[in-house]
Design a protein around this motif. Structure first.
Motif, mmCIF file in Angstrom:
data_model
loop_
_atom_site.group_PDB
_atom_site.id
_atom_site.type_symbol
_atom_site.label_atom_id
_atom_site.label_comp_id
_atom_site.label_asym_id
_atom_site.label_seq_id
_atom_site.Cartn_x
_atom_site.Cartn_y
_atom_site.Cartn_z
ATOM 1 N N ALA A 1 -8.527 10.523 -14.267
ATOM 2 C CA ALA A 1 -8.474 9.607 -13.952
ATOM 3 C C ALA A 1 -9.129 8.460 -14.989
ATOM 4 O O ALA A 1 -10.461 8.619 -14.557
ATOM 5 N N ARG A 2 -7.850 7.475 -15.237
ATOM 6 C CA ARG A 2 -8.618 6.279 -15.833
ATOM 7 C C ARG A 2 -8.217 4.958 -15.726
ATOM 8 O O ARG A 2 -6.812 4.907 -15.569
ATOM 9 N N SER A 3 -8.625 3.933 -15.257
ATOM 10 C CA SER A 3 -8.105 2.127 -15.363
ATOM 11 C C SER A 3 -7.690 2.134 -13.911
ATOM 12 O O SER A 3 -6.650 1.669 -13.812
ATOM 13 N N GLY A 4 -7.468 3.730 -13.172
ATOM 14 C CA GLY A 4 -7.029 3.712 -11.810
ATOM 15 C C GLY A 4 -5.550 4.034 -11.647
ATOM 16 O O GLY A 4 -4.848 4.283 -10.438
ATOM 17 N N GLY A 5 -5.363 5.291 -12.615
ATOM 18 C CA GLY A 5 -4.252 5.582 -12.445
ATOM 19 C C GLY A 5 -5.020 7.723 -12.853
ATOM 20 O O GLY A 5 -5.265 7.306 -13.540
ATOM 21 N N GLY B 1 -1.630 1.346 -4.935
ATOM 22 C CA GLY B 1 -0.290 1.993 -6.283
ATOM 23 C C GLY B 1 -1.476 2.001 -7.127
ATOM 24 O O GLY B 1 -1.085 2.579 -8.124
ATOM 25 N N ASP B 2 -1.965 1.076 -7.382
ATOM 26 C CA ASP B 2 -2.480 0.437 -8.548
ATOM 27 C C ASP B 2 -4.445 0.943 -8.961
ATOM 28 O O ASP B 2 -4.740 0.249 -9.737
ATOM 29 N N GLY B 3 -4.269 1.706 -7.996
ATOM 30 C CA GLY B 3 -5.914 1.756 -8.044
ATOM 31 C C GLY B 3 -6.833 1.374 -7.419
ATOM 32 O O GLY B 3 -7.950 1.592 -7.206
ATOM 33 N N THR B 4 -6.265 -0.005 -6.868
ATOM 34 C CA THR B 4 -7.905 -1.141 -6.676
ATOM 35 C C THR B 4 -7.536 -0.731 -4.752
ATOM 36 O O THR B 4 -6.955 -0.211 -4.340
ATOM 37 N N ILE B 5 -9.205 -0.707 -4.125
ATOM 38 C CA ILE B 5 -8.930 -0.920 -2.859
ATOM 39 C C ILE B 5 -8.873 -2.095 -2.954
ATOM 40 O O ILE B 5 -9.845 -3.278 -3.372
ATOM 41 N N PRO C 1 1.017 -0.711 -0.320
ATOM 42 C CA PRO C 1 0.145 -0.021 0.600
ATOM 43 C C PRO C 1 0.777 0.977 0.198
ATOM 44 O O PRO C 1 2.183 1.426 0.713
ATOM 45 N N VAL C 2 0.514 2.341 -0.658
ATOM 46 C CA VAL C 2 1.193 3.383 -0.652
ATOM 47 C C VAL C 2 -0.048 4.569 -0.079
ATOM 48 O O VAL C 2 -1.111 4.466 -0.526
ATOM 49 N N ARG C 3 0.815 5.372 0.441
ATOM 50 C CA ARG C 3 -0.134 7.007 0.721
ATOM 51 C C ARG C 3 -0.243 7.630 -0.791
ATOM 52 O O ARG C 3 -0.232 7.131 -1.685
ATOM 53 N N GLY C 4 -1.747 8.432 -0.371
ATOM 54 C CA GLY C 4 -2.665 9.079 -1.454
ATOM 55 C C GLY C 4 -3.560 8.344 -2.795
ATOM 56 O O GLY C 4 -3.937 7.716 -2.008
ATOM 57 N N ASP C 5 -3.706 9.295 -3.679
ATOM 58 C CA ASP C 5 -5.102 8.999 -4.088
ATOM 59 C C ASP C 5 -4.866 7.195 -4.828
ATOM 60 O O ASP C 5 -5.196 6.901 -4.783
ATOM 61 N N MET C 6 -4.215 7.870 -5.647
ATOM 62 C CA MET C 6 -3.956 6.848 -7.617
ATOM 63 C C MET C 6 -2.732 7.544 -7.721
ATOM 64 O O MET C 6 -1.782 8.115 -7.567
ATOM 65 N N SER C 7 -1.594 6.135 -8.618
ATOM 66 C CA SER C 7 -0.727 6.376 -9.408
ATOM 67 C C SER C 7 -0.892 7.572 -9.734
ATOM 68 O O SER C 7 -1.269 6.960 -11.373
ATOM 69 N N ARG C 8 -0.524 8.375 -9.721
ATOM 70 C CA ARG C 8 0.184 9.432 -10.528
ATOM 71 C C ARG C 8 0.875 9.150 -11.922
ATOM 72 O O ARG C 8 1.301 9.942 -12.867
ATOM 73 N N GLY C 9 2.023 8.834 -11.416
ATOM 74 C CA GLY C 9 3.324 9.220 -12.489
ATOM 75 C C GLY C 9 3.715 10.657 -12.623
ATOM 76 O O GLY C 9 3.171 11.358 -11.796
ATOM 77 N N VAL C 10 4.353 10.129 -13.485
ATOM 78 C CA VAL C 10 4.444 11.472 -14.499
ATOM 79 C C VAL C 10 3.702 11.844 -15.460
ATOM 80 O O VAL C 10 3.588 11.518 -16.412
#
Length: 414
Positions: A133-137, A385-389, A16-25
């Motif tokens: 936000a699309r497909s968890g990212g 990080g992949d957007g799943t809960i 698990p990571v903090r934050g909403d979703m994986s933003r990347g660059v």
């Protein structure tokens, strides 16, 4: 509080990571996109005064005749600019006309994003930075607003059906739109680096424990245990970080409560989706200082307890309503479902105690004992990080004693 860990193992998962979703660059706008926005701004600079769009009532924006006249006017301006050599040959004029028309009378770059079912959330970090936000990212939409004035007009069109005012005097709003989407907007001066917006679409479907199980958010054993807790009318507190999926789990629990129960929900901003008929939904309303009274969550909660509720559902405890809810759960509101921000059972109980203590005052130990008596089970939800809960733990509160909880899983463990 003394907590017994009742977590049931779930399939292997990413850390698990903090934050909403994986933003990347998130890529910046391309030069061609910037060029298109600049042209839109110049066209609107000529179009808005000539058609009087600034003074046009919002209820006239849907007139077909107005759209036709505006489109013709835009085409004329584009042809004039092309003849003067102001439009590069690389620019797609059809796209230019379409996007300019959307900004003039519609929702600008949000038009297509709102119609795209694959987009679950729209984030505007600035007029030239629209993220989706699309497909968890989170990725760049590749478009933006041509100016801050256009952004403001689009926001006013979004909130108009809700009867909410946003301007320099009221620069921040957090509301539910009529379609169920949740919208938060900040304008200067409170948004010091430029206007920003977050719009989370309503998916329109109610969650259930079986649905969460099918999506891999919860294990079959966890689902069965929580169903037993619902039948046994245990008071359940759902916790997690902001945007971690607490609402989805709370909705699933509310939907799977016995069907003959009358549920009354209380929310600051409505977002619950319950699959049941016997459901009374109460939503807070902020005052506007012009005769419209403020109705807060605490007031609604007091009213809800007088509405013959078989079960209360309260989202996002964050203020004085926490004390009212703790008292209700200790008294007669068995089976209450509530959510609160907190990374784990201890953090959630600590925050609930602190919020209740703000009103109760006095002995902190007494407040902790009240909370320990009120809450039976705590469900911890994490967005990865992949957007799943996923529900990562279920804990039972046994009373007040030395604080204990099981350690967090290490990489590769469940």
């Amino acid at each position: 509080m003394c907590i017994r860990d009742r977590a049931v193992a779930v399939p292997a998962r990413p850390r698990p990571v903090r934050g909403d979703m994986s933003r990347g660059v998130v890529a910046k706008l391309s030069d061609s996109a910037k060029q298109l926005l600049d042209l839109q701004d110049r066209i609107l600079g000529r179009l808005v005064p000539s058609l009087g769009l600034d003074d046009l009532p919002l209820d006239r924006l849907g007139d077909e005749d107005l759209w036709q006249r505006s489109e013709s006017a835009i085409v004329d301006v584009v042809e004039t600019m092309e003849a003067a050599g102001e439009i590069p040959k690389t620019v797609d004029q059809d796209s230019l006309i379409k996007e300019t028309l959307n900004e003039a009378l519609g929702l600008g770059p949000l038009e297509e994003l709102l119609a795209d079912d694959t987009v679950s959330e729209i984030i505007v970090d600035g007029v030239d930075r629209v993220v989706i936000a699309r497909s968890g990212g989170l990725v760049s939409s590749g478009t933006g607003f041509s100016s801050e004035d256009v952004f403001r007009r689009v926001v006013q069109r979004l909130v108009a059906p809700s009867g909410v005012q946003i301007d320099d005097a009221n620069p921040f709003i957090d509301i539910r739109l009529r379609d169920g989407s949740r919208l938060a907007v900040a304008l200067p001066p409170v948004a010091s680096r430029g206007p920003c917006l977050t719009l989370r679409k309503a998916d329109g479907k109610a969650e259930s424990l079986q649905g969460l199980e099918s999506a891999g958010a919860i294990s079959p054993a966890m689902s069965a245990f929580l169903a037993t807790c619902l039948t046994g009318r245990q008071n359940i507190l759902v916790c997690g970080a902001p945007s971690s999926g607490k609402g989805a789990v709370l909705s699933a629990l509310g939907s799977d409560a016995p069907s003959d129960e009358r549920i009354v929900s209380v929310e600051a901003v409505g977002k619950l989706q319950l699959s049941r008929d016997h459901w009374i939904a109460l939503e807070a309303r902020p005052g506007d200082g012009n005769g419209v009274a403020n109705v807060d969550v605490e007031t609604l909660l007091r009213g809800a307890m007088r509405m013959h509720a078989d079960r209360l559902v309260v989202t996002d405890l964050r203020g004085s309503e926490a004390f009212e809810l703790v008292q209700a759960m200790m008294a007669s509101c068995d089976g209450t479902l509530a959510s609160i921000t907190g990374e784990g059972a201890l953090a959630a109980l600590g925050r609930l105690s602190a919020l209740a203590g703000l009103v109760a005052g006095g002995n902190a130990t007494a407040v902790r004992e009240m909370v320990a008596c009120a809450v039976d089970v705590i469900v911890h939800v994490v967005r990865f990080g992949d957007g799943t809960i996923r529900v990562v733990s279920i804990d039972e509160v046994l009373g007040t004693c030395l604080l204990y909880t099981s350690p967090s899983p290490r990489d590769g463990e469940t």
